[in-house]
Scaffold this motif. Sequence first.
Motif, PDB file in Angstrom:
ATOM      1  N   ASN A 112       7.438   7.769  -6.068  1.00  0.00           N
ATOM      2  CA  ASN A 112       7.160   6.739  -7.066  1.00  0.00           C
ATOM      3  C   ASN A 112       6.686   5.466  -6.370  1.00  0.00           C
ATOM      4  OD1 ASN A 112       8.220   8.213  -9.432  1.00  0.00           O
ATOM      5  ND2 ASN A 112      10.181   7.989  -8.394  1.00  0.00           N
ATOM      6  N   ILE A 113       5.544   4.940  -6.806  1.00  0.00           N
ATOM      7  CA  ILE A 113       5.053   3.671  -6.283  1.00  0.00           C
ATOM      8  C   ILE A 113       5.163   2.655  -7.414  1.00  0.00           C
ATOM      9  CG2 ILE A 113       3.111   2.428  -5.280  1.00  0.00           C
ATOM     10  CD1 ILE A 113       2.708   5.974  -4.912  1.00  0.00           C
ATOM     11  N   TYR A 114       6.070   1.686  -7.233  1.00  0.00           N
ATOM     12  CA  TYR A 114       6.337   0.697  -8.275  1.00  0.00           C
ATOM     13  C   TYR A 114       5.516  -0.566  -8.038  1.00  0.00           C
ATOM     14  CZ  TYR A 114      10.222   3.762  -9.483  1.00  0.00           C
ATOM     15  OH  TYR A 114      10.986   4.842  -9.858  1.00  0.00           O
ATOM     16  N   ALA A 115       5.669  -1.540  -8.954  1.00  0.00           N
ATOM     17  CA  ALA A 115       4.872  -2.766  -8.936  1.00  0.00           C
ATOM     18  C   ALA A 115       4.917  -3.424  -7.558  1.00  0.00           C
ATOM     19  CB  ALA A 115       5.370  -3.743  -9.993  1.00  0.00           C
ATOM     20  N   GLY A 116       3.741  -3.618  -6.978  1.00  0.00           N
ATOM     21  CA  GLY A 116       3.641  -4.280  -5.688  1.00  0.00           C
ATOM     22  C   GLY A 116       3.767  -3.375  -4.494  1.00  0.00           C
ATOM     23  N   GLY A 117       4.116  -2.114  -4.690  1.00  0.00           N
ATOM     24  CA  GLY A 117       4.228  -1.172  -3.587  1.00  0.00           C
ATOM     25  C   GLY A 117       2.871  -0.619  -3.184  1.00  0.00           C
ATOM     26  N   THR A 118       2.738  -0.237  -1.930  1.00  0.00           N
ATOM     27  CA  THR A 118       1.472   0.285  -1.413  1.00  0.00           C
ATOM     28  C   THR A 118       1.711   1.602  -0.687  1.00  0.00           C
ATOM     29  OG1 THR A 118       0.601  -1.958  -1.112  1.00  0.00           O
ATOM     30  CG2 THR A 118      -0.515  -0.195   0.063  1.00  0.00           C
ATOM     31  N   ALA A 119       0.884   2.581  -0.984  1.00  0.00           N
ATOM     32  CA  ALA A 119       1.002   3.889  -0.344  1.00  0.00           C
ATOM     33  C   ALA A 119      -0.385   4.376   0.037  1.00  0.00           C
ATOM     34  CB  ALA A 119       1.677   4.875  -1.282  1.00  0.00           C
ATOM     35  N   SER A 120      -0.472   5.048   1.175  1.00  0.00           N
ATOM     36  CA  SER A 120      -1.771   5.558   1.598  1.00  0.00           C
ATOM     37  C   SER A 120      -1.621   6.920   2.270  1.00  0.00           C
ATOM     38  CB  SER A 120      -2.447   4.576   2.570  1.00  0.00           C
ATOM     39  OG  SER A 120      -1.705   4.430   3.757  1.00  0.00           O
ATOM     40  N   ALA A 121      -2.702   7.695   2.161  1.00  0.00           N
ATOM     41  CA  ALA A 121      -2.867   8.957   2.891  1.00  0.00           C
ATOM     42  C   ALA A 121      -1.755   9.964   2.624  1.00  0.00           C
ATOM     43  CB  ALA A 121      -2.995   8.690   4.388  1.00  0.00           C
ATOM     44  N   ALA A 122      -1.361  10.107   1.361  1.00  0.00           N
ATOM     45  CA  ALA A 122      -0.346  11.107   1.008  1.00  0.00           C
ATOM     46  C   ALA A 122      -0.990  12.465   0.780  1.00  0.00           C
ATOM     47  CB  ALA A 122       0.409  10.690  -0.244  1.00  0.00           C
ATOM     48  N   SER A 123      -0.219  13.512   1.076  1.00  0.00           N
ATOM     49  CA  SER A 123      -0.584  14.876   0.694  1.00  0.00           C
ATOM     50  C   SER A 123       0.456  15.359  -0.309  1.00  0.00           C
ATOM     51  CB  SER A 123      -0.594  15.808   1.913  1.00  0.00           C
ATOM     52  OG  SER A 123      -1.593  15.435   2.832  1.00  0.00           O
ATOM     53  N   VAL A 124       0.002  15.693  -1.522  1.00  0.00           N
ATOM     54  CA  VAL A 124       0.909  16.166  -2.571  1.00  0.00           C
ATOM     55  C   VAL A 124       0.670  17.661  -2.721  1.00  0.00           C
ATOM     56  CG1 VAL A 124       1.749  15.798  -4.907  1.00  0.00           C
ATOM     57  CG2 VAL A 124       0.668  13.903  -3.684  1.00  0.00           C
ATOM     58  N   LEU A 125       1.683  18.450  -2.329  1.00  0.00           N
ATOM     59  CA  LEU A 125       1.546  19.905  -2.280  1.00  0.00           C
ATOM     60  C   LEU A 125       2.150  20.553  -3.514  1.00  0.00           C
ATOM     61  CD1 LEU A 125       2.510  20.431   1.477  1.00  0.00           C
ATOM     62  CD2 LEU A 125       0.274  19.846   0.501  1.00  0.00           C
ATOM     63  N   ALA A 126       2.088  21.872  -3.576  1.00  0.00           N
ATOM     64  CA  ALA A 126       2.519  22.625  -4.756  1.00  0.00           C
ATOM     65  C   ALA A 126       3.915  22.210  -5.212  1.00  0.00           C
ATOM     66  CB  ALA A 126       2.498  24.120  -4.461  1.00  0.00           C
ATOM     67  N   GLY A 127       4.012  21.826  -6.486  1.00  0.00           N
ATOM     68  CA  GLY A 127       5.286  21.432  -7.061  1.00  0.00           C
ATOM     69  C   GLY A 127       5.629  19.981  -6.854  1.00  0.00           C
ATOM     70  N   GLY A 128       4.855  19.259  -6.032  1.00  0.00           N
ATOM     71  CA  GLY A 128       5.108  17.848  -5.786  1.00  0.00           C
ATOM     72  C   GLY A 128       4.412  16.967  -6.809  1.00  0.00           C
ATOM     73  N   ARG A 129       4.879  15.706  -6.898  1.00  0.00           N
ATOM     74  CA  ARG A 129       4.285  14.775  -7.865  1.00  0.00           C
ATOM     75  C   ARG A 129       4.304  13.364  -7.287  1.00  0.00           C
ATOM     76  NH1 ARG A 129       6.880  13.762 -13.749  1.00  0.00           N
ATOM     77  NH2 ARG A 129       8.620  13.313 -12.366  1.00  0.00           N
ATOM     78  N   GLU A 130       3.202  12.666  -7.425  1.00  0.00           N
ATOM     79  CA  GLU A 130       3.124  11.251  -7.072  1.00  0.00           C
ATOM     80  C   GLU A 130       2.909  10.457  -8.349  1.00  0.00           C
ATOM     81  OE1 GLU A 130       1.137   8.999  -3.481  1.00  0.00           O
ATOM     82  OE2 GLU A 130      -0.423   9.471  -4.958  1.00  0.00           O
TER      83      GLU A 130
END
Length: 189
Positions: A112-130
């Motif tokens: 979970n990326i909430y207000a003001g959070g920063t995320a980069s270069a994620a890999s979301v694999l089978a069954g995962g959720r961003e």
Amino acid sequence: GAASNVTILSGGELVVSGGTLSGVTISSGADVVFEVVSSGLSASGQTIASGLSQTVVSGGVAIGTNVLRGGAQYVSSGGTASGTIVVASGVEDVYSSGTAIDATVSALGVRNIYAGGTASAASVLAGGREVIEGWLATDTTVFDGASAVISSGGIAAGTTISSGGSEYVYSGGVASNTTVLQGGADYIS
């Protein structure tokens, strides 16, 4: 100080206030184990099991944390998490001014990326959720059986949706420079 290859068993406690940790395993059933990665502390290769958590605060760096079923990693203002692996109903939460880089989310794991959070270069694999609820996720790759959700206030830039992957952009969410490969799906509502 420095510690490596530490295992915390049921009833054990880990108190972290500085130094360097590597290869820490926190076993399920440990009592009141709450780790804070704070300014000046670098923690690497740790495993966070059911009911336990790792909090990365200002100036702290967590590298290669494994978040298992029922475990959680919280990245707050000024904290950085790199190379986190989230599996089997584990959770990574990125809060305002927190930064998460190169995460892998799979097998019912959630990021979970909430207000003001920063995320980069994620890999979301089978069954995962961003889930991008408040700020910015860049260069995410969504693989077969995985999903990315951009809700109001969230921004996703440079997402690649592979065959069998899905991206859902809801009212108030923004997706830019998205690449949808054959068999991928992008839903805008």
